[in-house]
Scaffold this motif. Structure first.
Motif, PDB file in Angstrom:
ATOM      1  N   LEU A 145      -9.527  -1.211  -5.927  1.00  0.00           N
ATOM      2  CA  LEU A 145      -7.780  -1.787  -5.420  1.00  0.00           C
ATOM      3  C   LEU A 145      -7.346  -2.767  -5.412  1.00  0.00           C
ATOM      4  N   ALA A 146      -8.703  -3.456  -4.996  1.00  0.00           N
ATOM      5  CA  ALA A 146      -8.426  -5.173  -5.233  1.00  0.00           C
ATOM      6  C   ALA A 146      -7.785  -5.521  -6.458  1.00  0.00           C
ATOM      7  N   ALA A 149      -3.954  -4.161  -6.572  1.00  0.00           N
ATOM      8  CA  ALA A 149      -3.656  -4.709  -5.605  1.00  0.00           C
ATOM      9  C   ALA A 149      -3.146  -6.437  -6.019  1.00  0.00           C
ATOM     10  N   ALA A 151      -5.167  -8.881  -5.971  1.00  0.00           N
ATOM     11  CA  ALA A 151      -6.066  -9.510  -4.464  1.00  0.00           C
ATOM     12  C   ALA A 151      -7.331  -9.764  -4.803  1.00  0.00           C
ATOM     13  N   LEU A 154     -10.584  -7.319  -0.826  1.00  0.00           N
ATOM     14  CA  LEU A 154     -10.207  -6.191   0.680  1.00  0.00           C
ATOM     15  C   LEU A 154     -11.368  -6.739   1.750  1.00  0.00           C
ATOM     16  N   GLN A 160      -7.295  -3.022   3.322  1.00  0.00           N
ATOM     17  CA  GLN A 160      -7.921  -2.499   1.943  1.00  0.00           C
ATOM     18  C   GLN A 160      -6.589  -1.176   2.069  1.00  0.00           C
ATOM     19  N   ALA A 163      -2.950  -2.461   1.335  1.00  0.00           N
ATOM     20  CA  ALA A 163      -3.473  -3.049  -0.318  1.00  0.00           C
ATOM     21  C   ALA A 163      -3.151  -1.225  -0.682  1.00  0.00           C
ATOM     22  N   ALA A 164      -3.684  -0.192  -0.155  1.00  0.00           N
ATOM     23  CA  ALA A 164      -3.188   1.078  -0.825  1.00  0.00           C
ATOM     24  C   ALA A 164      -1.948   1.956  -0.093  1.00  0.00           C
ATOM     25  N   GLY A 166       0.687  -0.547  -0.249  1.00  0.00           N
ATOM     26  CA  GLY A 166       2.034  -0.500  -1.022  1.00  0.00           C
ATOM     27  C   GLY A 166       1.463  -0.434  -2.552  1.00  0.00           C
ATOM     28  N   LEU A 167       0.728  -0.050  -2.603  1.00  0.00           N
ATOM     29  CA  LEU A 167       0.443   0.483  -4.417  1.00  0.00           C
ATOM     30  C   LEU A 167       1.340   2.176  -4.498  1.00  0.00           C
ATOM     31  N   ASP A 170       4.517   1.196  -4.665  1.00  0.00           N
ATOM     32  CA  ASP A 170       5.140   1.101  -5.993  1.00  0.00           C
ATOM     33  C   ASP A 170       5.005   1.935  -7.446  1.00  0.00           C
TER      34      ASP A 170
END
Length: 277
Positions: A145-146, A149, A151, A154, A160, A163-164, A166-167, A170
């Motif tokens: 995940l990091a 993203a 990053a 996280l 976390q 970030a999810a 945002g993904l 997108d």
């Protein structure tokens, strides 16, 4: 009809992860496993010693062969092998779905093996975007995940989930963030949906070194549920239960990160007469 589940993933010679884990999982959960092998690995419970990516045209030939004849109800994508294969698979899936009902795709963005071996370079990871946009669900662990993203780390649940989200925005796919790499006696998996909603599943950590292939098993189990018509949360619930049961049934093989017990310790033919051929 039995759900037809296509796994596009790498081969694990140790039998604990990859295509081998997917076939066992799909079969145990009532599906018929179809495969397109993207890479051949030489590995055991202690690590990966060699990797040979399969040429993109051979990966596509496998997909075309099974889809044209047998058909497919859901697709799981795991280790992709190379950026060329990632883009070729994306092209083929876009062509297959054009003008047809889209089947659910579950993408497990495999980057690093349990042993620490790198299974996706930077160029391959950069090509993951197209596959995520074709998926209904992406199943990264926390380090993955990091990386997706962009990053370095996280550090907590808030980071976390952010970030999810945002993904999800997108790539227009839901994200199931797996919590196995977090610290503590309990682990939590979080599903971040298209509208930002979060569903959670928690359980006590099972203390064992026999967890090789958990990500592969979870994603193929979810794909099997979706292919059978289950709603996403029901498919995830069943898949998590199967993974935990398989960990508890691990046969204790190998000196490193051992395989799970995909057969759940069952001896199907005990007491039955041998076949006469």
């Amino acid at each position: 009809m039995i759900p037809r589940i296509l796994s596009i993933a790498g081969s694990d010679s140790g039998g604990g992860a990859g295509i081998q884990a997917d076939i066992k999982t799909i079969t145990m959960l009532g599906g018929h496993a179809l495969t397109a092998i993207t890479a051949i690995t030489a590995q055991n419970t202690r690590g990966v010693t060699d990797v040979l990516p399969v040429p993109a045209e051979i990966v596509l030939a496998q997909i075309d062969a099974v889809v044209s004849d047998i058909g497919v109800d859901a697709i799981k994508i795991g280790m992709i092998g190379s950026p060329e294969v990632a883009n070729a698979v994306a092209d083929r899936l876009e062509a297959l779905f054009r003008g047809r009902e889209i089947v659910p795709v579950v993408f497990d963005p495999v980057m690093i093996a349990s042993s620490g071996a790198v299974l996706a370079d930077a160029a391959t990871i950069a090509a993951f975007g197209r596959l995520m946009r074709l998926s209904v669900l992406v199943t990264p662990n926390l380090p993955e995940l990091a990386a997706l993203a962009g990053a370095e780390a996280l550090p907590d649940e808030g980071a976390q989930v952010a970030a999810a989200i945002g993904l999800v925005r997108d790539h227009q796919a839901a994200f199931l963030v797996k919590g196995g790499h977090a610290e503590g006696p309990r682990l939590t998996d979080r599903l971040v949906g298209w509208n930002g909603t979060v569903a959670e599943w928690s359980g006590d950590r099972i203390e064992t070194r026999h967890t090789h292939g958990t990500g592969c098993t979870l994603s193929s189990a979810i794909a099997t549920g979706l292919g059978a018509g289950l709603e996403p949360e029901a498919a995830i619930t069943r898949a998590r239960f199967y993974v935990r049961s398989a960990i508890e049934a691990a046969p204790g093989l190998g000196a490193g990160h051992g395989p799970m017990g995909h057969g759940l310790g069952r001896e199907h033919f005990r007491g039955k007469a041998p076949l006469v051929i």
